[in-house]
Design a protein around this motif. Sequence first.
Motif, PDB file in Angstrom:
ATOM      1  N   LEU A 137      13.118   4.680  -9.247  1.00 48.22           N
ATOM      2  CA  LEU A 137      11.980   3.500  -8.899  1.00 48.22           C
ATOM      3  C   LEU A 137      11.951   3.296  -7.348  1.00 48.22           C
ATOM      4  O   LEU A 137      10.817   3.159  -6.902  1.00 48.22           O
ATOM      5  N   ALA A 138      12.971   3.277  -6.474  1.00 49.61           N
ATOM      6  CA  ALA A 138      12.787   3.042  -5.340  1.00 49.61           C
ATOM      7  C   ALA A 138      12.100   4.373  -4.570  1.00 49.61           C
ATOM      8  O   ALA A 138      11.372   4.183  -3.810  1.00 49.61           O
ATOM      9  N   ILE A 139      12.287   5.548  -5.072  1.00 45.58           N
ATOM     10  CA  ILE A 139      11.471   6.501  -4.469  1.00 45.58           C
ATOM     11  C   ILE A 139       9.872   6.438  -4.857  1.00 45.58           C
ATOM     12  O   ILE A 139       8.945   6.418  -3.982  1.00 45.58           O
ATOM     13  N   ALA A 140       9.608   5.980  -6.030  1.00 52.80           N
ATOM     14  CA  ALA A 140       8.259   5.661  -6.372  1.00 52.80           C
ATOM     15  C   ALA A 140       7.684   4.466  -5.745  1.00 52.80           C
ATOM     16  O   ALA A 140       6.586   4.802  -4.906  1.00 52.80           O
ATOM     17  N   LEU A 141       8.309   3.605  -5.514  1.00 54.98           N
ATOM     18  CA  LEU A 141       7.796   2.466  -4.680  1.00 54.98           C
ATOM     19  C   LEU A 141       7.729   2.786  -3.054  1.00 54.98           C
ATOM     20  O   LEU A 141       6.684   2.406  -2.626  1.00 54.98           O
ATOM     21  N   GLY A 142       8.655   3.707  -2.749  1.00 56.64           N
ATOM     22  CA  GLY A 142       8.424   3.974  -1.357  1.00 56.64           C
ATOM     23  C   GLY A 142       7.258   4.928  -1.163  1.00 56.64           C
ATOM     24  O   GLY A 142       6.636   4.920  -0.118  1.00 56.64           O
ATOM     25  N   THR A 143       6.714   5.666  -2.043  1.00 54.06           N
ATOM     26  CA  THR A 143       5.412   6.436  -2.073  1.00 54.06           C
ATOM     27  C   THR A 143       4.346   5.394  -2.092  1.00 54.06           C
ATOM     28  O   THR A 143       3.231   5.606  -1.339  1.00 54.06           O
ATOM     29  N   LEU A 144       4.380   4.408  -2.821  1.00 59.66           N
ATOM     30  CA  LEU A 144       3.399   3.323  -2.752  1.00 59.66           C
ATOM     31  C   LEU A 144       3.354   2.647  -1.187  1.00 59.66           C
ATOM     32  O   LEU A 144       2.074   2.413  -0.919  1.00 59.66           O
ATOM     33  N   VAL A 145       4.341   2.514  -0.859  1.00 55.77           N
ATOM     34  CA  VAL A 145       4.258   1.763   0.710  1.00 55.77           C
ATOM     35  C   VAL A 145       3.656   2.930   1.513  1.00 55.77           C
ATOM     36  O   VAL A 145       2.783   2.574   2.490  1.00 55.77           O
ATOM     37  N   ARG A 146       4.175   4.168   1.473  1.00 58.71           N
ATOM     38  CA  ARG A 146       3.749   5.260   2.620  1.00 58.71           C
ATOM     39  C   ARG A 146       2.219   5.573   2.395  1.00 58.71           C
ATOM     40  O   ARG A 146       1.803   5.639   3.508  1.00 58.71           O
ATOM     41  N   PHE A 147       1.641   5.395   1.175  1.00 59.54           N
ATOM     42  CA  PHE A 147       0.276   5.506   1.223  1.00 59.54           C
ATOM     43  C   PHE A 147      -0.559   4.332   1.149  1.00 59.54           C
ATOM     44  O   PHE A 147      -1.796   4.079   0.959  1.00 59.54           O
ATOM     45  N   LYS A 148       0.174   3.101   1.676  1.00 56.25           N
ATOM     46  CA  LYS A 148      -0.330   1.851   1.738  1.00 56.25           C
ATOM     47  C   LYS A 148      -1.143   1.241   0.542  1.00 56.25           C
ATOM     48  O   LYS A 148      -2.164   0.675   0.644  1.00 56.25           O
ATOM     49  N   VAL A 149      -0.536   1.509  -0.665  1.00 53.39           N
ATOM     50  CA  VAL A 149      -0.920   0.842  -1.810  1.00 53.39           C
ATOM     51  C   VAL A 149      -0.741  -0.508  -1.938  1.00 53.39           C
ATOM     52  O   VAL A 149      -1.295  -1.260  -2.545  1.00 53.39           O
ATOM     53  N   VAL A 150       0.679  -0.646  -1.403  1.00 52.07           N
ATOM     54  CA  VAL A 150       1.249  -2.132  -1.256  1.00 52.07           C
ATOM     55  C   VAL A 150       1.606  -2.022   0.182  1.00 52.07           C
ATOM     56  O   VAL A 150       2.026  -1.234   0.828  1.00 52.07           O
ATOM     57  N   ALA A 151       1.689  -3.452   0.597  1.00 51.00           N
ATOM     58  CA  ALA A 151       1.807  -3.768   1.980  1.00 51.00           C
ATOM     59  C   ALA A 151       3.405  -3.408   2.336  1.00 51.00           C
ATOM     60  O   ALA A 151       3.740  -3.340   3.562  1.00 51.00           O
ATOM     61  N   LYS A 152       4.216  -3.859   1.568  1.00 51.38           N
ATOM     62  CA  LYS A 152       5.700  -3.511   1.784  1.00 51.38           C
ATOM     63  C   LYS A 152       6.400  -3.366   0.327  1.00 51.38           C
ATOM     64  O   LYS A 152       5.587  -3.426  -0.783  1.00 51.38           O
ATOM     65  N   SER A 153       7.722  -2.906   0.522  1.00 51.78           N
ATOM     66  CA  SER A 153       8.406  -2.474  -0.850  1.00 51.78           C
ATOM     67  C   SER A 153       8.440  -3.743  -1.588  1.00 51.78           C
ATOM     68  O   SER A 153       9.050  -5.076  -1.230  1.00 51.78           O
ATOM     69  N   PRO A 154       8.307  -3.655  -2.802  1.00 50.43           N
ATOM     70  CA  PRO A 154       8.572  -4.660  -3.754  1.00 50.43           C
ATOM     71  C   PRO A 154      10.239  -5.036  -4.001  1.00 50.43           C
ATOM     72  O   PRO A 154      10.505  -5.990  -4.923  1.00 50.43           O
ATOM     73  N   LEU A 155      10.877  -4.125  -3.506  1.00 50.83           N
ATOM     74  CA  LEU A 155      12.300  -4.056  -3.760  1.00 50.83           C
ATOM     75  C   LEU A 155      13.040  -5.345  -3.248  1.00 50.83           C
ATOM     76  O   LEU A 155      12.989  -5.563  -2.000  1.00 50.83           O
TER      77      LEU A 155
END
Length: 240
Positions: A137-155
């Motif tokens: 999950l952390a890896i997947a959410l990190g991918t969202l942050v890296r591609f600016k899909v989300v502004a920051k990690s939801p973790l």
Amino acid sequence: MRTDGRQANELRPTRITPDYLMTAEGSVLIEAGNTRVLCAATVEDSIPGFLRGTGKGWVTAEYAMLPRATVTRTAREISKGRPSGRTHEIQRLIGRSLRSVVDLTVLGERSVIVDCDVLQADGGTRTAAITGAYVALAIALGTLVRFKVVAKSPLMDSVAATSVGIIGGVPLLDLAYDEDSRADVDMNVVMTGSNKFVELQATAERTPFDHSHLAELLELGRTGIAQLRDLQEQVLANRQ
């Protein structure tokens, strides 16, 4: 001394291999002794109906055991038409554990589904699945942050799990199958990285236990989860 040579307060040798699948947004293979679970996180731009319009996302999990993960073949549950009660309970546990450390508002209206497939079972499959699922999950959410899909990690925190139990009056950490099958008390402990409990599942299989035994088991669980948290952090740090 236990059958595999460990001390009472010792985890099984545990390894987490990240990016085990090249096709998933986040994936790991977690090995705890002879138990092996493949965890793969998928991000989808959809949410359950009850969340539509709320601005919140969802994190859930599915759990399955391969037919020859065990000594004798277990029929695929798809052939029975629906998951067993055990499978349903375990995947709900994994989902609850993951959601406890995710800010669903930051995630936005999207879902993360973490598939946990047991390749080989030797006790502790649900706890290994939680520990590995968090890293996927952390890896997947990190991918969202890296591609600016989300502004920051939801973790908001990390989460990990282990089993503890009592055999012959002795509290033990991280039970393998041969221990779990003869334990007087069996307990699963799920905790966050900030040492807060997410879930405790304790059962006296044979002999009821008292408060002092419960305190010993909780301390053993806390010790083991601290080590698993360090391993999770090391795996994630080494990917960067």
